[in-house]
Design a protein around this motif. Sequence first.
Motif, PDB file in Angstrom:
ATOM      1  N   SER A   8      -6.871  -4.002  11.058  1.00  0.00           N
ATOM      2  CA  SER A   8      -6.211  -3.536   9.843  1.00  0.00           C
ATOM      3  C   SER A   8      -6.698  -2.155   9.405  1.00  0.00           C
ATOM      4  O   SER A   8      -6.431  -1.736   8.292  1.00  0.00           O
ATOM      5  CB  SER A   8      -6.438  -4.541   8.711  1.00  0.00           C
ATOM      6  OG  SER A   8      -7.827  -4.643   8.436  1.00  0.00           O
ATOM      7  N   ARG A   9      -7.418  -1.466  10.252  1.00  0.00           N
ATOM      8  CA  ARG A   9      -7.976  -0.172   9.870  1.00  0.00           C
ATOM      9  C   ARG A   9      -7.489   0.913  10.834  1.00  0.00           C
ATOM     10  O   ARG A   9      -7.396   0.707  12.035  1.00  0.00           O
ATOM     11  CB  ARG A   9      -9.502  -0.221   9.877  1.00  0.00           C
ATOM     12  CG  ARG A   9     -10.143   0.998   9.213  1.00  0.00           C
ATOM     13  CD  ARG A   9     -11.653   0.774   9.098  1.00  0.00           C
ATOM     14  NE  ARG A   9     -12.331   1.905   8.485  1.00  0.00           N
ATOM     15  CZ  ARG A   9     -12.459   2.076   7.168  1.00  0.00           C
ATOM     16  NH1 ARG A   9     -11.942   1.187   6.346  1.00  0.00           N
ATOM     17  NH2 ARG A   9     -13.097   3.121   6.672  1.00  0.00           N
ATOM     18  N   THR A  70       4.281   9.184  14.071  1.00  0.00           N
ATOM     19  CA  THR A  70       4.396   7.784  13.711  1.00  0.00           C
ATOM     20  C   THR A  70       3.624   6.939  14.706  1.00  0.00           C
ATOM     21  O   THR A  70       3.822   7.070  15.919  1.00  0.00           O
ATOM     22  CB  THR A  70       5.869   7.340  13.670  1.00  0.00           C
ATOM     23  OG1 THR A  70       6.589   8.177  12.754  1.00  0.00           O
ATOM     24  CG2 THR A  70       5.988   5.895  13.228  1.00  0.00           C
ATOM     25  N   THR A  71       2.735   6.088  14.197  1.00  0.00           N
ATOM     26  CA  THR A  71       1.939   5.228  15.061  1.00  0.00           C
ATOM     27  C   THR A  71       2.780   4.047  15.523  1.00  0.00           C
ATOM     28  O   THR A  71       3.825   3.739  14.928  1.00  0.00           O
ATOM     29  CB  THR A  71       0.696   4.705  14.326  1.00  0.00           C
ATOM     30  OG1 THR A  71       1.122   3.747  13.357  1.00  0.00           O
ATOM     31  CG2 THR A  71      -0.061   5.838  13.634  1.00  0.00           C
ATOM     32  N   PRO A  72       2.329   3.337  16.554  1.00  0.00           N
ATOM     33  CA  PRO A  72       3.067   2.139  16.982  1.00  0.00           C
ATOM     34  C   PRO A  72       3.225   1.108  15.870  1.00  0.00           C
ATOM     35  O   PRO A  72       4.166   0.336  15.873  1.00  0.00           O
ATOM     36  CB  PRO A  72       2.196   1.600  18.128  1.00  0.00           C
ATOM     37  CG  PRO A  72       1.504   2.812  18.672  1.00  0.00           C
ATOM     38  CD  PRO A  72       1.224   3.674  17.470  1.00  0.00           C
ATOM     39  N   ALA A  73       2.305   1.127  14.882  1.00  0.00           N
ATOM     40  CA  ALA A  73       2.391   0.184  13.767  1.00  0.00           C
ATOM     41  C   ALA A  73       3.344   0.661  12.679  1.00  0.00           C
ATOM     42  O   ALA A  73       3.531  -0.016  11.672  1.00  0.00           O
ATOM     43  CB  ALA A  73       1.006  -0.040  13.168  1.00  0.00           C
ATOM     44  N   GLY A  74       3.943   1.842  12.864  1.00  0.00           N
ATOM     45  CA  GLY A  74       4.907   2.343  11.901  1.00  0.00           C
ATOM     46  C   GLY A  74       4.334   3.194  10.793  1.00  0.00           C
ATOM     47  O   GLY A  74       5.046   3.539   9.848  1.00  0.00           O
ATOM     48  N   VAL A  75       3.052   3.547  10.873  1.00  0.00           N
ATOM     49  CA  VAL A  75       2.457   4.431   9.872  1.00  0.00           C
ATOM     50  C   VAL A  75       2.876   5.867  10.172  1.00  0.00           C
ATOM     51  O   VAL A  75       2.671   6.353  11.285  1.00  0.00           O
ATOM     52  CB  VAL A  75       0.914   4.325   9.876  1.00  0.00           C
ATOM     53  CG1 VAL A  75       0.309   5.315   8.878  1.00  0.00           C
ATOM     54  CG2 VAL A  75       0.486   2.910   9.540  1.00  0.00           C
ATOM     55  N   VAL A 137      -3.249  -0.199   1.945  1.00  0.00           N
ATOM     56  CA  VAL A 137      -3.817  -0.806   0.743  1.00  0.00           C
ATOM     57  C   VAL A 137      -5.038  -0.042   0.246  1.00  0.00           C
ATOM     58  O   VAL A 137      -5.449  -0.186  -0.897  1.00  0.00           O
ATOM     59  CB  VAL A 137      -4.208  -2.285   1.007  1.00  0.00           C
ATOM     60  CG1 VAL A 137      -2.972  -3.109   1.265  1.00  0.00           C
ATOM     61  CG2 VAL A 137      -5.199  -2.410   2.157  1.00  0.00           C
ATOM     62  N   LYS A 138      -5.623   0.808   1.105  1.00  0.00           N
ATOM     63  CA  LYS A 138      -6.805   1.555   0.685  1.00  0.00           C
ATOM     64  C   LYS A 138      -6.938   2.831   1.504  1.00  0.00           C
ATOM     65  O   LYS A 138      -6.739   2.821   2.714  1.00  0.00           O
ATOM     66  CB  LYS A 138      -8.070   0.698   0.849  1.00  0.00           C
ATOM     67  CG  LYS A 138      -9.342   1.380   0.345  1.00  0.00           C
ATOM     68  CD  LYS A 138     -10.559   0.474   0.535  1.00  0.00           C
ATOM     69  CE  LYS A 138     -11.832   1.151   0.063  1.00  0.00           C
ATOM     70  NZ  LYS A 138     -13.026   0.279   0.286  1.00  0.00           N
ATOM     71  N   TYR A 139      -7.253   3.942   0.811  1.00  0.00           N
ATOM     72  CA  TYR A 139      -7.493   5.228   1.463  1.00  0.00           C
ATOM     73  C   TYR A 139      -8.974   5.565   1.299  1.00  0.00           C
ATOM     74  O   TYR A 139      -9.489   5.586   0.179  1.00  0.00           O
ATOM     75  CB  TYR A 139      -6.672   6.348   0.806  1.00  0.00           C
ATOM     76  CG  TYR A 139      -5.172   6.187   0.906  1.00  0.00           C
ATOM     77  CD1 TYR A 139      -4.485   5.317   0.062  1.00  0.00           C
ATOM     78  CD2 TYR A 139      -4.436   6.929   1.814  1.00  0.00           C
ATOM     79  CE1 TYR A 139      -3.115   5.184   0.128  1.00  0.00           C
ATOM     80  CE2 TYR A 139      -3.052   6.795   1.891  1.00  0.00           C
ATOM     81  CZ  TYR A 139      -2.402   5.911   1.048  1.00  0.00           C
ATOM     82  OH  TYR A 139      -1.051   5.785   1.122  1.00  0.00           O
ATOM     83  N   THR A 140      -9.656   5.850   2.404  1.00  0.00           N
ATOM     84  CA  THR A 140     -11.074   6.203   2.349  1.00  0.00           C
ATOM     85  C   THR A 140     -11.274   7.571   2.982  1.00  0.00           C
ATOM     86  O   THR A 140     -11.299   7.709   4.212  1.00  0.00           O
ATOM     87  CB  THR A 140     -11.944   5.169   3.080  1.00  0.00           C
ATOM     88  OG1 THR A 140     -11.658   3.865   2.558  1.00  0.00           O
ATOM     89  CG2 THR A 140     -13.430   5.488   2.893  1.00  0.00           C
ATOM     90  N   LEU A 157      -7.706   4.437   6.804  1.00  0.00           N
ATOM     91  CA  LEU A 157      -6.712   3.654   6.082  1.00  0.00           C
ATOM     92  C   LEU A 157      -6.930   2.169   6.338  1.00  0.00           C
ATOM     93  O   LEU A 157      -7.119   1.756   7.495  1.00  0.00           O
ATOM     94  CB  LEU A 157      -5.293   4.027   6.539  1.00  0.00           C
ATOM     95  CG  LEU A 157      -4.918   5.516   6.584  1.00  0.00           C
ATOM     96  CD1 LEU A 157      -3.510   5.666   7.151  1.00  0.00           C
ATOM     97  CD2 LEU A 157      -5.011   6.140   5.204  1.00  0.00           C
ATOM     98  N   ASP A 158      -6.913   1.382   5.273  1.00  0.00           N
ATOM     99  CA  ASP A 158      -6.839  -0.066   5.401  1.00  0.00           C
ATOM    100  C   ASP A 158      -5.378  -0.437   5.270  1.00  0.00           C
ATOM    101  O   ASP A 158      -4.744  -0.159   4.243  1.00  0.00           O
ATOM    102  CB  ASP A 158      -7.672  -0.755   4.327  1.00  0.00           C
ATOM    103  CG  ASP A 158      -9.163  -0.597   4.569  1.00  0.00           C
ATOM    104  OD1 ASP A 158      -9.940  -0.797   3.627  1.00  0.00           O
ATOM    105  OD2 ASP A 158      -9.539  -0.238   5.702  1.00  0.00           O
TER     106      ASP A 158
END
Length: 853
Positions: A8-9, A70-75, A137-140, A157-158
């Motif tokens: 998830s990261r 765009t990443t494979p996860a759609g980000v 859900v979270k930006y670090t 990114l989370d």
Amino acid sequence: MNNSTQASRLDLFAPLSGVVVAIESVPDPVFAQKMVGDGISVDPISNHLLAPIAGKVTQLHSSRHAITITTPAGVEVLIHIGLDTVMMRGEGFTAKVAEGAEVKVGQPLIEFDADLVARKALSLLTQMVITTGDKVVKYTPTTKKTVVAGQDILLSLDLAGATLVGNASSVAPQADAAIQSAAVIVPNPTGLHARPAAVLANMAKTFTSELKLVRAGDEANAKSVVSIMGLEVQHGDSIFVKAIGPDAGQAAKALAELIASGSGEDCGGVLPAVAAKHIPKAQTRPALKSNDPNVLMGVSASPGLAVGHIFQVKQEVIDVHEAGDKPELEKRRLDVALKEAYQQLEALKGEIADPEKAGIFTAHQELLSDPDLLDLATAAISQGKSAGFAWRAAFTSYADKLAKLKNEILAGRANDIRDIGRRVLRLIAGIKEAAFEVPDDAILIAEDLTPSDTASLDRNKVLGFCTIGGGATSHVAILARSLNIPAICGIEDAALQLANGTPVILEGSKGCLRLNPSPEEVSSIRERQLKLAKRQAEELAAAFEPATTTDGVCVEVVANIGGLEEAQHSVKLGGEGVGLLRSEFLYLERTEAPSEAEQDKIYSDIAKSLGKDRTFVVRTLDVGGDKPLPYLPMPAEENPFLGVRGVRLCLAEPELLHTQIRAILRSAEHAKLAIMFPMITSLEEVREVKRIVAEEKAVLGVTAAVQIGIMVEVPATAVMAEIFAREVDFFSIGTNDLTQYTLAMDRGHPKLAKDADAMHPGVLRLIANTVKGAHTHGKWVGVCGGIASDPSAVPLLIGMGVDELSVSVPAIPAVKALVRTLSKADCQKLAAEVLQMGTVAEVRTRLSQQLAD
């Protein structure tokens, strides 16, 4: 290298080396207020943008200043180089990848001329923004103050577990035969404001069906710009298209796709359709107030500094009668006024050089046929009202509605409605549009100015303006920036009470109006302005003087250009010709090669703009490597920079080369033509291109002298310069590629790019050897690489004997002025000293000392 440290990261690496800057600190509300998305910024010290993640290039802006991966996860990750860099229209930017390409972490994406961008853009700050915020859900951000491109993690990114679903183009029929599209996420950074709303409404009008946009249960007429803006659609909002009628399916699909693509705006990538989500509405900006009675505060609308005197602008009163004549007569009066207003706006668009800014008035033209506005006005006319009364009631009603919206950007568009409304009203009433009769050195104060007012300001008299209404994103602010007029919006109401003639200092960058400044303050400001402008003015005033050293040696200063507009500008700045026309601008970003006639026209137009006394050096097509042609399939190469590029490609495609040579030769009668071939490494290549030129000259009957030269970009060519000089008329040293090939360092390599320095002693010795070999046979040498525009390098190049400096267009006056301060003898001593040095650091230190002296 693995981007994801856990399921998830997602870790994003620095795309550039430089100083880390919080996105909230970026001096652009679109990024600072996270209208595009959350992220982080870098103040760069490198000039090669590297991929921060692995993924697919889903969007590459036509100006090559922004790219989305765009990443494979759609980000979706948008990287935007600099601020207001879209205005450069691609100048100084070179794409290293194509849209659709799969990229790895650290892979070069875009190369840019940092010096040029720094001069022409608002800032070099480069933003990395996540446009699919619903997936995070979270930006670090990193805790480091500086980062190294491709090595340091800049942002982690989370990710949310939910997967985006739906498709913007998918539509599903309803039970009542109505069609409704899937939910579409609006990608426009500032929502559906006037311009995208106009594009959307214009397409909607091409369909017969009734079309509605639906947001959170509210509906708007998709054929009405005003109605769309009234829906207050913001970035990230989820909306639907509802259609009822004979072409409902086609219409819903087309509008949904248009919305997803940005409705004519570049939005840094297309957001997919997803389920609806709640996006907080933009908050109204709190009023700014100064505690100093001599300082009034507002919002910076356009940067700049102005010292002048207050002039209050009062809006004219247009009286109209309520009662009308026969409805058909009043309707005709309204129609005539609408048509005349359209023509006025068309003329106004022609006065705005920037097509993007001229688009503001295209949106105004769209308002003239807005069905909701016209229905309101027509209904009132049918009830016995005059055309003027009916029209004023209609546009005032809609302007008031927009002004009450919580979204500051959309509320600001009420001014556009009033602008176009008053334009039509003046025409109905037979009142000529009043021009501002202002005194010299005027700082205008107004409750509000319209875009029309702003575009028509007399720049010889108006030094700046302040308005009570509006904001940094208003069309008035946008126009002020394009016209280079310092401006403040949202200033304190007390500004309206200032007496005409009050002396003030307007600091557009700070949003500050200083009243009754002391003579010392005014003097200090004017001194700053003078110092800022003096050198440029002196350089520009002397721009047409030859670049002659103090001991009488002439150095030709010419321009690197990529088209006719730059050629014309270079002449105005004192350019003595063109040292490098990058002819590939004719070949790139199209689906087929340019025709011979098309090339003929542009080469001849450029030659004519230079005139017969100026040099015109055309570099033949230089593609391959980092510049592929989509219509010229080439096998994949493991290292394209060492493969089929430049002259190698052209000799492999003889029809392409022959066509270009013929087109170039036809411009010989208009200027001092020279043809230059890139990537030459052998005598065989030289002799073959000379044969082709001679053959085409004979066929065309061209008798004018045409010089043949080569680019010196490869060490072998520099080493053999004396031998090559027997065969050609001139050399032009491309220091960027020569450095790369000499040092075996890819200019885009994340670790090595900073060391690929043209001041490396090995590169400098090759330049010196090239000049020596050319001069042995009486041939001239130019430098067209980046160091030709570098003030610290100019004395060194002159000292080594370089005859011509081919520089970026804006640098022409400054480089010529610098040459006139130098002694060739002193430069030769400097070169002799530097050529004995062994490190880049030693060379740079010595040249800095020379510049300081």
